[in-house]
Design a protein around this motif. Structure first.
Motif, PDB file in Angstrom:
ATOM      1  N   LEU A  14      43.227  33.978  47.086  1.00  0.00           N
ATOM      2  CA  LEU A  14      42.041  35.342  46.598  1.00  0.00           C
ATOM      3  C   LEU A  14      41.285  34.320  46.161  1.00  0.00           C
ATOM      4  N   LYS A  15      39.932  34.393  46.269  1.00  0.00           N
ATOM      5  CA  LYS A  15      38.641  33.604  45.886  1.00  0.00           C
ATOM      6  C   LYS A  15      37.739  34.642  45.202  1.00  0.00           C
ATOM      7  N   GLU A  16      38.220  35.825  45.114  1.00  0.00           N
ATOM      8  CA  GLU A  16      37.037  37.130  44.559  1.00  0.00           C
ATOM      9  C   GLU A  16      37.946  37.332  42.784  1.00  0.00           C
ATOM     10  N   ASN A  17      37.321  36.913  41.879  1.00  0.00           N
ATOM     11  CA  ASN A  17      38.169  37.395  40.714  1.00  0.00           C
ATOM     12  C   ASN A  17      38.632  38.622  41.095  1.00  0.00           C
ATOM     13  N   TYR A  18      37.755  39.373  41.326  1.00  0.00           N
ATOM     14  CA  TYR A  18      38.177  41.068  41.267  1.00  0.00           C
ATOM     15  C   TYR A  18      39.470  41.163  41.595  1.00  0.00           C
ATOM     16  N   LEU A  19      39.248  40.418  42.744  1.00  0.00           N
ATOM     17  CA  LEU A  19      40.858  40.486  43.864  1.00  0.00           C
ATOM     18  C   LEU A  19      42.107  40.014  42.671  1.00  0.00           C
ATOM     19  N   ARG A  20      41.877  38.622  42.527  1.00  0.00           N
ATOM     20  CA  ARG A  20      42.820  37.942  41.759  1.00  0.00           C
ATOM     21  C   ARG A  20      43.367  38.963  40.316  1.00  0.00           C
ATOM     22  N   SER A  21      42.180  39.435  39.689  1.00  0.00           N
ATOM     23  CA  SER A  21      42.629  40.544  38.641  1.00  0.00           C
ATOM     24  C   SER A  21      43.323  41.129  38.742  1.00  0.00           C
ATOM     25  N   ALA A  22      43.388  41.562  39.901  1.00  0.00           N
ATOM     26  CA  ALA A  22      43.615  43.346  40.626  1.00  0.00           C
ATOM     27  C   ALA A  22      45.184  42.542  40.960  1.00  0.00           C
ATOM     28  N   GLN A  23      45.395  41.620  41.173  1.00  0.00           N
ATOM     29  CA  GLN A  23      46.627  41.542  41.344  1.00  0.00           C
ATOM     30  C   GLN A  23      47.316  40.667  40.268  1.00  0.00           C
ATOM     31  N   ASP A  24      47.115  40.181  39.531  1.00  0.00           N
ATOM     32  CA  ASP A  24      47.925  39.902  38.369  1.00  0.00           C
ATOM     33  C   ASP A  24      48.003  40.804  37.719  1.00  0.00           C
ATOM     34  N   SER A  25      46.859  41.789  37.464  1.00  0.00           N
ATOM     35  CA  SER A  25      47.204  42.732  36.621  1.00  0.00           C
ATOM     36  C   SER A  25      48.517  43.633  37.160  1.00  0.00           C
ATOM     37  N   LEU A  26      48.436  44.156  38.691  1.00  0.00           N
ATOM     38  CA  LEU A  26      50.112  44.759  39.481  1.00  0.00           C
ATOM     39  C   LEU A  26      51.118  43.932  38.676  1.00  0.00           C
ATOM     40  N   LEU A  27      50.750  42.354  39.283  1.00  0.00           N
ATOM     41  CA  LEU A  27      52.216  41.570  39.168  1.00  0.00           C
ATOM     42  C   LEU A  27      52.436  41.403  37.454  1.00  0.00           C
ATOM     43  N   LYS A  28      52.027  42.048  36.607  1.00  0.00           N
ATOM     44  CA  LYS A  28      52.357  41.946  35.594  1.00  0.00           C
ATOM     45  C   LYS A  28      52.991  43.033  35.700  1.00  0.00           C
TER      46      LYS A  28
END
Length: 151
Positions: A14-28
């Motif tokens: 995931l290169k885009e910050n907003y996608l990484r942020s969304a992934q991290d939040s969902l994984l948490k």
């Protein structure tokens, strides 16, 4: 009840910050209810105007990398445009069956060229979220979002 173990094996970072942020939040949020791992596979570069043979070679290279991460005891679900169309209810029922069996579940998300035939042949199920095409990076977040409603 045993804790659900799920791997998402996805081609590309995931290169885009907003996608990484969304992934991290969902994984948490998900990791409080299940063991979720995201395994990123290197996406192979494809030259502009590449031949069909070259595109197939690239897809097969990515497939070889995916195969290294498949667990022989897991239920493998390939996210494939040609797979059976599913909705939230059907996915929930499918996950419930897999969880009852205590199986680890591995979702496969291919790269922009799709998933190699060798990997598709290993899949226990091939499912699709419909006829629309989504960038594979965005699709990973969509799958995680769907899992938050189902687990």
């Amino acid at each position: 009840m045993t804790r659900t173990e799920i791997d998402i094996i996805a081609v590309g970072k995931l290169k885009e910050n907003y996608l990484r942020s969304a992934q991290d939040s969902l994984l948490k949020g998900l990791n409080h209810r299940a063991g979720i791992s995201v395994i990123e596979i290197k996406d192979e570069k494809t030259k502009e105007g590449a031949s069909l043979k070259e595109l197939e070679r690239v897809k097969n290279l990515e497939g070889k990398s995916i195969l290294k991460h498949l667990d022989a005891r897991a239920r493998i679900i390939a996210m494939d445009l040609r797979g059976k169309k599913t909705n939230s209810d059907a996915l929930k029922k499918m996950l419930a069956v897999e969880q009852m069996d205590g199986q680890k579940i591995q979702f496969i998300i291919g790269g922009s060229l799709g998933i190699s035939e060798e990997v598709l042949a290993m899949a226990h199920r091939r499912i699709s979220f419909g006829d629309m095409t989504y960038p594979h990076q965005l699709f990973r977040v969509m799958l995680l979002e769907e899992l938050t409603k189902l687990i």
